[in-house]
Scaffold this motif. Structure first.
Motif, PDB file in Angstrom:
ATOM      1  N   UNK A 304      25.850  37.647   4.486  1.00 40.37           N
ATOM      2  CA  UNK A 304      25.311  37.910   5.812  1.00 40.37           C
ATOM      3  C   UNK A 304      25.952  38.948   6.565  1.00 40.37           C
ATOM      4  N   UNK A 305      25.252  39.892   7.218  1.00 42.26           N
ATOM      5  CA  UNK A 305      25.890  40.877   8.057  1.00 42.26           C
ATOM      6  C   UNK A 305      25.113  41.422   9.102  1.00 42.26           C
ATOM      7  N   UNK A 306      24.387  40.684   9.802  1.00 44.16           N
ATOM      8  CA  UNK A 306      23.548  41.265  11.013  1.00 44.16           C
ATOM      9  C   UNK A 306      22.730  42.582  10.310  1.00 44.16           C
ATOM     10  N   UNK A 307      23.102  43.495  11.165  1.00 43.13           N
ATOM     11  CA  UNK A 307      21.772  44.714  10.810  1.00 43.13           C
ATOM     12  C   UNK A 307      22.481  45.438   9.574  1.00 43.13           C
ATOM     13  N   UNK A 308      23.607  45.078   9.176  1.00 44.41           N
ATOM     14  CA  UNK A 308      24.018  45.837   8.068  1.00 44.41           C
ATOM     15  C   UNK A 308      23.928  45.021   6.583  1.00 44.41           C
ATOM     16  N   UNK A 309      23.939  45.942   5.581  1.00 43.63           N
ATOM     17  CA  UNK A 309      23.946  44.974   4.337  1.00 43.63           C
ATOM     18  C   UNK A 309      25.130  45.090   3.845  1.00 43.63           C
ATOM     19  N   UNK A 310      25.736  43.618   3.665  1.00 44.77           N
ATOM     20  CA  UNK A 310      27.058  43.517   3.171  1.00 44.77           C
ATOM     21  C   UNK A 310      26.987  42.773   1.616  1.00 44.77           C
TER      22      UNK A 310
END
Lengths: 364, 351
Positions: A304-310
């Motif tokens: 999981x990474x909010x707006x980012x893709x992690x």
């Protein structure tokens, strides 16, 4: 019984001339055969000698050059030196200032110029490195002073971004200390000035060489035009306080991904590395971010990474991530955990929002 | 129109008087018929052969063919109990060379009295030898002395550098070191190159080769530095033979791994020396910064240049990554063994 028809008129000999000599003697025939045989033998001998030449014809024995009876023309190899002049060569110095030679040093040859068609004649095997940084032209000047020598290689790489990229890639030492955009070692110096990347390669670890390299740096700084740093330096150098000499510009195949071009990256803490790339528009930025995300996913699993893709890289147990802000692709590699990755991505976004890259900030 | 009619009428009249059959006495005899038939057949067959001989739709057959040379195999059968790799560590180059070569059989095993020996150093760039981009002239001089002591009648040193040959041989110190040790130095000139055939090569099946110094040579020894390479990751023993190619050889950098494997096929040396006295760790093959050069204090003698390269890659360049692809290519073609741990080797410390 029908009468014999008249013979057809001759087709070729229309004037009915008699052949001069209808018969030749056997002796004449024999002579002709002998002549042909001799001619054939001569021809065969010429062909055979052509294919089997005398090996001494190819023998280039040095002793031939020392035989007194062989006059050898010796051309004047030294150019005319004006009495009292320290400069041995009079031809143009190209982009080099005249003071580049200086007291006690001589130019060992006129300035050599190489473009992309003949760069291999100078640095075969390494030319692709400079070509990947937008190589335009190389100016080469060799200086000598007694047993010491310094080779000056001045690369025109088109813009300061390429020049800095080449510098940082060649001086990729964690402990390298720069003086502005200049780095020096025991025998060598590396300088970026505008679109030029200069390498001063001394023959030895010697104080005279180091002193000369410093004067070469000053001479080029005063002569060569400067340029504003590329936009990414505003983001990473101003915003994150990273030295410009620690920012790596990779024009192509960034992180070994063939789709990743024009990427600026820098180590920020330990192995953690941030990167940015500016595309033509939001769609292009999104496209690159998606490709990067797919590539990162190949090394592990999404987190999981909010707006980012992690993504957790399961091979090195570190987090890679990518996000998009307007036309910019922002990313992080090898972060310790997702929280650190998000922190750096947010920081990059905040700097962009603060418009540090504004015109007049000293950056393009 | 009437003229045409008259002509046709005249032709019809003439044809009416023409003989319908030839008289038998005008016919050719059987012998004449057979002779004519034979002559016609011979002419037709000859014309066919002539057509075939001269048929050259591409124009290639008309070009004069350059004579093609083949390089002989310079290897020597291994001595009893000899190792494939001999590794010597230290700082005394003559002693290290002796020890390393002794491990692979000893110099007397390889060099016979009266031999003409060619030594191929790497003189690619006009750099100071301290920068590690070229062979160390001190090691080269020690090798020349060793070969001469073994009874060689003549020792030749040759390379076709990238930059000006005169400048490269002078600035690297190799020209002076070779002459000082009693070797003859061969610099390339346009007439020094001849077409070499390398059957089975992928890129250099026929290619101009620096052949003049090879005339009459009995043994060949390569002596190469150990250095990083921008394109193939490492330049060591096998890549060293690139310096014997002529023509537009730079184009081979597009397919560098195959060209290096081809070089291993092209040259079967008597043995090779890996000069690890200095190691150019990065910014190769040109280098320039002394801080990129590590003192390797090592000399390796080998009868398998692929095994030597594999050893140097991991042990001198300190690379833990996968070996360069050209070593795999060469091994697949049966040109060496890159698994150096499984070849016979011996390491010794000198001094």
């Amino acid at each position: 019984m029908a009468a014999h028809p008249q013979p057809d008129p001759p087709v070729f000999n229309t004037f009915k001339r008699k052949v001069y000599r209808p018969f030749y003697s056997f002796r004449e025939f024999q002579i002709v055969l002998v002549c042909l045989a001799v001619l054939g033998a001569v021809l065969a001998w010429v062909i055979w000698r052509g294919r089997n030449p005398d090996p001494t014809l190819f023998h280039s024995d040095d002793s031939l050059l020392t035989k007194k009876e062989v006059p050898i023309y010796k051309r004047p190899v030294e150019p005319w030196i004006e009495p009292g002049s320290a400069v041995r060569t009079t031809p143009s110095l190209g982009p080099f200032p005249s003071e580049i030679i200086g007291e006690g040093w001589t130019a060992s040859a006129p300035v050599g110029e190489f473009d992309e068609t003949n760069l291999y004649e100078k640095i075969d095997g390494r030319e692709t490195f400079y070509k990947s940084y937008g190589f335009k032209r190389l100016y080469f000047l060799g200086l000598a002073s007694g047993n010491l020598s310094i080779d000056i290689e001045l690369f025109d790489l088109g813009n300061i971004g390429n020049a800095l990229g080449a510098l940082v890639a060649e001086v990729a030492k964690p402990d390298a200390e720069f003086d502005g955009l200049f780095y020096s070692s025991a025998n060598a110096g590396f300088l970026v000035r505008g679109r030029y990347y200069a390498r001063f390669v001394g023959s030895d670890d010697d104080p005279a060489i180091r002193q000369k390299i410093r004067s070469l740096k000053d001479a080029l700084l005063s002569k060569l035009p400067d340029e504003s740093l590329p936009w990414a330096y505003a983001l990473l150098a101003n915003g994150l306080k990273i030295s410009p000499t620690k920012i790596q510009f990779t024009p192509q195949d960034a992180f070994s991904f063939d789709f990743a071009t024009e990427v600026y990256s820098a180590k920020v803490k330990g192995d953690t590395e941030v990167f940015v790339s500016r595309r033509a528009d939001v769609a292009a930025a999104t496209n690159l971010a998606e490709k990067l995300a797919a590539a990162f996913a190949g090394f592990g699993k999404a987190v999981p990474g909010a707006d980012a893709k992690l993504f957790l890289n399961e091979y090195i147990n570190a987090v890679d991530g990518v996000s998009v802000h307007e036309q910019y692709v922002l990313g992080v590699r090898s972060a310790a955990d997702a929280a650190e990755a998000i922190k750096w991505l947010n920081q990059l976004r905040d700097i962009l929002k603060a418009s540090t890259v504004a015109p007049g900030s000293g950056y393009e | 129109m009437s003229d045409e009619k008259d002509l046709k009428a005249h032709a019809r009249r003439a044809n009416a008087h023409a003989p319908q059959h030839r008289h038998s006495e005008d016919w050719p005899t059987r012998r004449e018929f057979l002779v004519r038939l034979g002559v016609t057949a011979a002419v037709a067959t000859g014309a066919g052969f002539l057509w075939r001989a001269l048929h050259d739709p591409t124009g290639e057959l008309g070009k004069p063919q350059e004579p093609t040379l083949h390089l002989k195999n310079f290897t020597v059968a291994p001595a009893l109990g000899a190792k494939t790799l001999g590794i010597a560590r230290g700082e005394n180059y003559p002693q290290m060379l002796k020890m390393a070569i002794a491990a692979i059989g000893g110099i007397e095993h390889f060099i016979n009295k009266g031999d003409v020996v060619l030594i191929k150093p790497n003189v690619a760039f006009d750099r100071s030898p301290k920068l590690g981009a070229t062979s160390n002239p001190e090691v080269l001089a020690a090798l020349i002395h060793l070969v001469r002591e073994a009874g060689a009648a003549e020792v030749r040193v040759a390379d076709n550098p990238i930059e000006s040959p005169e400048s490269c041989f002078a600035k690297t110190g190799i020209g002076a070191a070779a002459r000082g040790a009693g070797a003859k130095v061969y610099l390339p000139t346009p007439s020094s190159f001849e077409m070499l055939a390398v059957p089975g090569a992928k890129l250099i099946e026929r290619w101009p080769f620096f052949y003049t110094p090879f005339r009459g040579v009995d043994k060949v020894i390569g002596i190469s530095p150990v250095k990083d390479h921008n394109l193939c990751h490492a330049s060591m023993c096998t890549k060293n033979w690139y310096g014997l190619l002529g023509g537009r050889r730079n184009q081979f950098h597009q397919d560098i791994h195959n060209i290096i494997a081809d070089l291993a096929l092209m040259m079967k040396p008597t043995f090779v020396i890996m000069d690890g006295s200095r190691v150019l760790m990065k910014s190769g093959p040109t280098g320039g910064d002394l801080s990129d050069v590590a003192m390797g204090h090592t000399i390796v003698a080998a009868t398998d240049q692929i095994a030597a390269d594999a050893w140097g890659f991991s042990q001198l360049l300190g690379r833990s990554s996968e070996l360069p692809k050209y070593l795999f290519n060469a091994q697949e073609r049966g040109l060496g063994n890159l698994d150096w741990k499984n070849v016979a080797w011996k390491e010794e410390q000198v001094g």
